[in-house]
Design a protein around this motif. Structure first.
Motif, mmCIF file in Angstrom:
data_model
loop_
_atom_site.group_PDB
_atom_site.id
_atom_site.type_symbol
_atom_site.label_atom_id
_atom_site.label_comp_id
_atom_site.label_asym_id
_atom_site.label_seq_id
_atom_site.Cartn_x
_atom_site.Cartn_y
_atom_site.Cartn_z
ATOM 1 N N LEU A 1 -1.444 -1.620 -5.278
ATOM 2 C CA LEU A 1 -2.712 -1.442 -4.566
ATOM 3 C C LEU A 1 -3.533 -2.723 -4.599
ATOM 4 C CD1 LEU A 1 -3.737 2.134 -5.797
ATOM 5 C CD2 LEU A 1 -2.908 1.485 -3.529
ATOM 6 N N GLU B 1 -10.460 -4.052 4.418
ATOM 7 C CA GLU B 1 -9.247 -3.430 3.870
ATOM 8 C C GLU B 1 -9.157 -1.944 4.239
ATOM 9 O OE1 GLU B 1 -9.812 -4.213 -0.358
ATOM 10 O OE2 GLU B 1 -10.944 -2.345 -0.600
ATOM 11 N N ASP B 2 -10.303 -1.267 4.233
ATOM 12 C CA ASP B 2 -10.274 0.167 4.508
ATOM 13 C C ASP B 2 -10.018 0.469 5.988
ATOM 14 O OD1 ASP B 2 -10.572 0.917 1.874
ATOM 15 O OD2 ASP B 2 -12.757 0.742 1.961
ATOM 16 N N ARG C 1 -4.758 -4.917 -1.337
ATOM 17 C CA ARG C 1 -6.174 -5.205 -1.045
ATOM 18 C C ARG C 1 -6.397 -6.691 -0.780
ATOM 19 N NH1 ARG C 1 -9.949 -2.559 -5.322
ATOM 20 N NH2 ARG C 1 -11.487 -3.191 -3.765
ATOM 21 N N LEU D 1 0.826 -1.213 0.000
ATOM 22 C CA LEU D 1 0.000 0.000 0.000
ATOM 23 C C LEU D 1 0.858 1.260 0.000
ATOM 24 C CD1 LEU D 1 -2.656 1.594 0.228
ATOM 25 C CD2 LEU D 1 -2.510 1.326 2.705
#
Lengths: 308, 270
Positions: B67, B87-88, B71, B37
């Motif tokens: 990315l 993931e967030d 994820r 990330l």
């Protein structure tokens, strides 16, 4: 046997028969110049258009949104690349086109001279700006110059994904909190009129329109395309539950179209002339990135020379 | 004594069951996700800033691969952890001290030479690491590694070819690449550091032995540098701490930007 036809007559006959003109075909100098102007302007719009949304990739509020936005902005760069290549078939070079952009001789879509201030703006740009671009580009799939028409076919496929990503951002905001709904409405309020301006002046006042229409570079007029965009966008706004910032907007049963208010043409002229909120910033950014990259391009050429 | 029923029977078993050492595995998975990330975020900063359009697209591709990898890994880490984090939650709801990425990934993008030299140093390690991880006894991790390896192979071909262009290009490109190498060298040691946790996972055949990758990495590095007429500093320190949450000040700035919207309006769906 009929007398041999002149270049002009052959060209006019092919345009009349809706045939495509290809790079090696004879074409009038004015046609060539007009196309270089239009295609390079289109390419520059794609490239400058990377800036307002590109600035939000690092701030996108979820990993999915970040990924989709990055892929979208990357596509815009790809579109710029096909379009520069299409223009190069007419005898110009990317370096010349970039010089024309940076010196202000070439234009790009004025919409990108408005600031992208919130995450809602990222949604509104995808929904409205890409939506308006698609209306224009679908029409250009029928343009008379082969490489341009083919680039448009490819670009339209990707643009419809772009518009969906923008609309999806808006939909999510409009199904969200009060703050998010306000963010979406604020974005629509600011992007609505500039989006209508994207189709250019009224037909009667458009500098290049009549010749472009005669050569079938342009296939539909600015006003026709603008109407099409309004007609397709109003129901989308209704579905979102957002209000379009135009008190004159209403369905006209007789015409079968929406009536809408007059664009602020003074603002339009001001932004086209270079006095929009971000004109200087967009060009400065492009110049800075280009100058910062000069040593890279030199190194690459030197390396290629050495290994030729 | 009551017997708990298994949460899923043999037919309904999740594709990747949670192994005995799930919490160690969760930490490792999160580390690898953080690497991807943070590096992806740095690469995405190049958008509209690249030296020419083809490179614009290539940098975005590399960023997208990073990315995508992050994820997959966060999703797996969330499942291993079992607390419902997605993931967030990992990306947007943690401060710098909770991030465990390698420091080399968080350093600012610098000039184009810095970005590509970092990419080469990381890619040449990454390919070796992923190749080993693809043989992990943890099927989920092995699967993610196998997919990522194809991408990393391509990243390496690209970053390696830029090393040659820099080194054999112009005096200026050589100078810039050399500066970047000197600045980045102290951060490379961390890629090969094993700690107790990864050592335990190594014993179980889950994690690769990072230390064992150092020699093959050095061989590739010295071959490439020599072909590019570039050199490695004779002595360089070793700066590390990312795995323990001890970061440079740059990570905080990166997160301030990345998490700006979600911090301003927390708890919403986007």
């Amino acid at each position: 046997m009929s007398p041999a036809l002149s270049h002009e007559e052959i060209f006019a006959g092919r345009i009349a028969a809706d045939e495509r003109i290809e790079p090696k075909d004879w074409m009038p100098e004015g046609y060539r110049r007009n196309l270089i102007r239009q295609i390079s302007q289109h390419a520059h719009s794609e490239v400058i258009g990377m800036q307002p949304e590109g600035a939000w990739i690092t701030r996108a509020p979820s990993l999915k949104r970040k990924t989709v936005l990055l892929a979208k902005v990357q596509d815009e760069g790809g579109h710029g690349l096909y379009l520069y290549s299409a223009a190069e078939t007419l005898g110009t070079s990317r370096e010349e086109m970039i010089q024309a952009l940076q010196s202000g001789r070439a234009k790009y879509a004025s919409i990108f001279n408005y600031p992208c201030m919130s995450w809602g703006d990222v949604g509104a740009i995808g929904w409205l700006v890409d939506g308006a671009a698609i209306v224009n580009q679908i029409s250009l799939q029928q343009t008379s110059y082969g490489p341009y028409a083919r680039a448009m076919v490819r670009i339209c496929k990707e643009e419809s994904f772009h518009q969906r990503q923008g609309y999806d951002i808006m939909l999510n905001l409009c199904r969200g909190s009060g703050e998010q709904i306000a963010m979406a409405q604020d974005a629509l309020d600011r992007w609505w009129w500039p989006s209508l301006m994207m189709f250019g002046p009224h037909d009667a006042e458009s500098a290049h329109s009549s010749r472009s229409m005669a050569w079938k570079i342009k296939r539909q007029s600015n006003d026709e395309l603008r109407q099409k965009f309004v007609d397709q966008t109003v129901p989308q706004a209704e579905f979102l539950g957002l209000r379009i910032p135009d008190p004159k907007l209403q369905w006209n049963e007789e015409r079968g179209h929406y009536d809408f208010g007059e664009i602020d043409w003074e603002e339009f002229a001001r932004v086209v002339a270079g006095d929009g909120p971000c004109n200087a910033e967009r060009i400065d950014h492009h110049v800075r990135a280009h100058e910062d990259g000069a040593w890279v391009r030199k190194a690459m050429l030197a390396y290629e020379e050495r290994h030729r | 004594m009551s017997r708990r029923l298994p949460t899923a029977g043999p037919q309904g078993a999740r594709p990747h069951a949670i192994p005995r050492n799930g919490s160690d595995l969760c930490v490792l998975t999160t580390r690898l996700a953080d690497d991807a990330l943070i590096l992806g975020q740095r690469l995405s900063e190049w958008c509209s800033n690249a030296p020419f359009l083809e490179e614009e697209l290539a940098l975005a591709n590399t960023a997208l691969d990073c990315l995508g990898r992050a994820r997959f890994l966060y999703a797996r880490a969330g499942m291993l952890e079992g607390k419902g984090r997605d993931e967030d939650d990992f990306a947007f709801a943690r401060g710098p001290e909770a991030f465990a990425n390698l420091l080399i990934c968080e350093l600012p993008r610098g000039d184009f030479a810095f970005t590509l030299v970092r990419q080469f140093l990381f890619d040449s390690f990454d390919v070796l690491y992923l190749r080993a991880l693809a043989d992990s006894t943890d099927d989920a991790l092995a699967g993610i590694a196998a997919k990522a390896l194809k991408e990393a192979d391509y990243h390496l071909r690209r970053s390696q070819s830029w090393m040659l262009r820099f080194g054999q290009g112009t005096e200026e490109s050589h100078r810039r690449a050399q500066l970047a190498i000197s600045a980045l060298a102290p951060y490379t040691g961390e890629m090969f550091e094993m700690d107790v946790l990864e050592a335990r996972l190594l014993t179980d055949g889950i994690a690769p032995d990072r230390a064992a990758l150092k020699t093959p990495w050095q061989i590739r590095l010295s071959e490439t540098l020599s072909e590019a007429h570039l050199s490695w500093p004779e002595s360089c320190g070793n700066i590390s701490g990312g795995r323990a949450g001890r970061h440079t000040r740059h990570l905080e700035a990166l997160l301030d930007e990345m998490q700006a919207v979600t911090r301003e309006m927390p708890g919403l769906s986007w």
